[in-house]
Design an enzyme around this catalytic site. Structure first.
Site, PDB file in Angstrom:
ATOM      1  CE  LYS A  53      -8.980   3.078  -0.460  1.00  0.00           C
ATOM      2  NZ  LYS A  53      -8.277   1.985   0.228  1.00  0.00           N
ATOM      3  CD  GLN A  97      -9.138  -1.643   0.053  1.00  0.00           C
ATOM      4  OE1 GLN A  97      -8.441  -0.742  -0.397  1.00  0.00           O
ATOM      5  NE2 GLN A  97      -9.941  -1.463   1.084  1.00  0.00           N
ATOM      6  CG  ASP A 120      -2.990   1.841   2.262  1.00  0.00           C
ATOM      7  OD1 ASP A 120      -3.863   2.721   2.371  1.00  0.00           O
ATOM      8  OD2 ASP A 120      -3.193   0.718   1.778  1.00  0.00           O
TER       9      ASP A 120
END
Ligand code: GUN
Length: 295
Positions: A53, A97, A120
Site C-alpha cells: 500500500k 491493518q 477502508d
C-alpha cells in the site's frame, strides 16, 4: 476460451489515472493526497500488504506515512493514536491493518475512526451509507470486484450471483453492491456461508460466482455453470519450499479445473488483490478532493 480478468493490468491503468489526477491537483497548487497506515505487530502477510500500500502511494505521487506499533500495545494507546490521526489536518485518510492482536477490540478501534477518514470503508457509517446508496467510502476489495466487472463490461443485470463467504469486509458488502440498482449491479444475489445447505446446488446456478472463503482450491470445475464468470477473492499463503519466500498464494478456486467452464475468470495472484490497493488509493484521493464528506 475464457477471458482472463487481469487485475494487475487494470490496477496499473487505474494508477496511471490517479497519477494524472494528482498532477492536476499539484498544478492547481493543491497538496498531494496523504494516506497513513497503522501496522500493529509483525504478521508477515500484514507487513506485505501494508508495504504494498505504501509503495503504491509512492508510485501514484501520494504522500504516505507508515506507523508501526508493537503487538503489546494497549487498546487505550491505539485508540489515542486513532484519535490523533482523526485530527491530523495533513492526513486525508488512514487504515488500521487487520487482524489486530487478540487483546484489542477491533470493533472499538474501527468505530473510533472518523468516517470522513475511513478510506477502508469499514466504519458503520460508511457501510450504512453504502446500504442506503448515499455517497461514502466503499470497502476496497468489494469496490475492486465491482470495478473489474465494470471495466471488463461484464453484464450483471438480472444475473444469478452467488457469493461464498459473508465476512464484513468482502462477502456481505459485495452482496449489497451487486444487488443494488446500479451498473454493475441489479443481480439476484445468494450469499452462502458455513451454515448453507446444498452449497453445490447454489454454485451450479451461478452466472457470476464470487469466492471469498479463505479455503485454498475449494471451488471445483464440475460445479461451474457453463459460461459463468468466476471471481476469486481468496489469497491464502500456502507453504512452498520451492520458492524463495517459502510460500505461494492460493485462491479459493481450483483454477485449472474451473477456468475451462468459464466465460471469464480472475487469477490468483494478479486478480482481485491489486484492485484492493487501487480502490484504497481512489478513496484517499476522493477524501483529498472532499468528494463525500465536504470540507
Ligand atoms: N486485512 C485484510 N484486508 C484488509 C484491508 O483491506 N484493510 C485492512 N485495514 N486490513 C485488512
Amino acid at each position: 476460451m475464457y477471458t482472463l480478468i487481469d487485475g494487475k493490468a487494470t490496477a496499473a491503468q487505474i494508477h496511471a489515472e490517479l497519477s494524472m489526477e494528482v498532477q492536476n491537483r499539484l498544478n492547481q497548487g493543491l497538496r498531494r493526497p496523504h494516506l497513513a497506515a497503522v501496522l500493529v505487530g509483525h504478521d508477515g502477510a500484514s507487513q506485505t500488504y501494508v508495504n504494498n500500500k505504501i509503495l503504491a502511494c509512492e508510485r501514484v505521487g501520494f504522500r504516505s506515512t507508515l506507523i508501526k506499533r508493537e503487538s503489546t500495545i494497549r487498546e487505550a494507546e491505539l485508540l489515542e493514536l486513532v484519535r490523533s490521526l482523526n485530527h491530523d489536518q495533513e492526513l486525508d485518510g488512514f487504515i488500521v491493518q487487520l487482524p489486530l492482536p487478540g487483546h484489542i477490540n477491533a470493533e472499538r478501534i474501527n468505530e473510533a475512526i472518523d468516517p470522513a477518514k475511513d478510506v477502508d470503508g469499514f466504519h458503520a457509517i460508511n457501510l450504512g451509507r453504502m446500504l442506503l446508496n448515499l455517497p461514502g467510502y466503499l470497502p476496497a476489495t468489494p469496490a475492486g470486484v465491482i470495478e473489474l466487472l465494470r471495466r471488463y463490461n461484464i453484464e450483471t443485470e438480472g444475473k444469478n450471483c452467488v457469493i461464498l463467504g459473508r465476512s464484513h469486509i468482502v462477502g456481505s458488502p459485495l452482496s449489497v453492491l451487486l444487488a443494488r440498482s446500479a451498473t454493475p449491479g441489479n443481480c439476484t444475489v445468494t450469499l452462502c456461508h458455513s451454515k448453507t445447505q446444498n452449497l453445490m446446488e447454489h454454485i451450479q446456478r451461478a452466472d457470476i460466482l464470487v469466492a471469498a472463503l479463505g479455503k485454498p482450491g475449494f471451488v471445483r470445475g464440475e460445479w461451474i455453470k457453463k459460461g459463468a464468470v468466476v471471481v476469486d477473492v481468496g489469497t491464502t499463503r500456502v507453504p512452498d519450499a520451492s520458492r524463495a519466500s517459502g510460500y505461494k498464494l492460493m485462491g479459493d478456486v481450483d483454477f485449472e479445473s474451473v477456468a475451462p467452464h468459464c466465460s471469464a475468470i480472475t487469477p490468483v495472484p494478479g486478480g482481485v488483490g491489486p484492485m484492493t490497493i487501487s480502490m484504497l488509493l481512489r478513496n484517499t484521493l476522493d477524501s483529498a478532493n472532499q468528494r463525500h464528506y465536504g470540507g
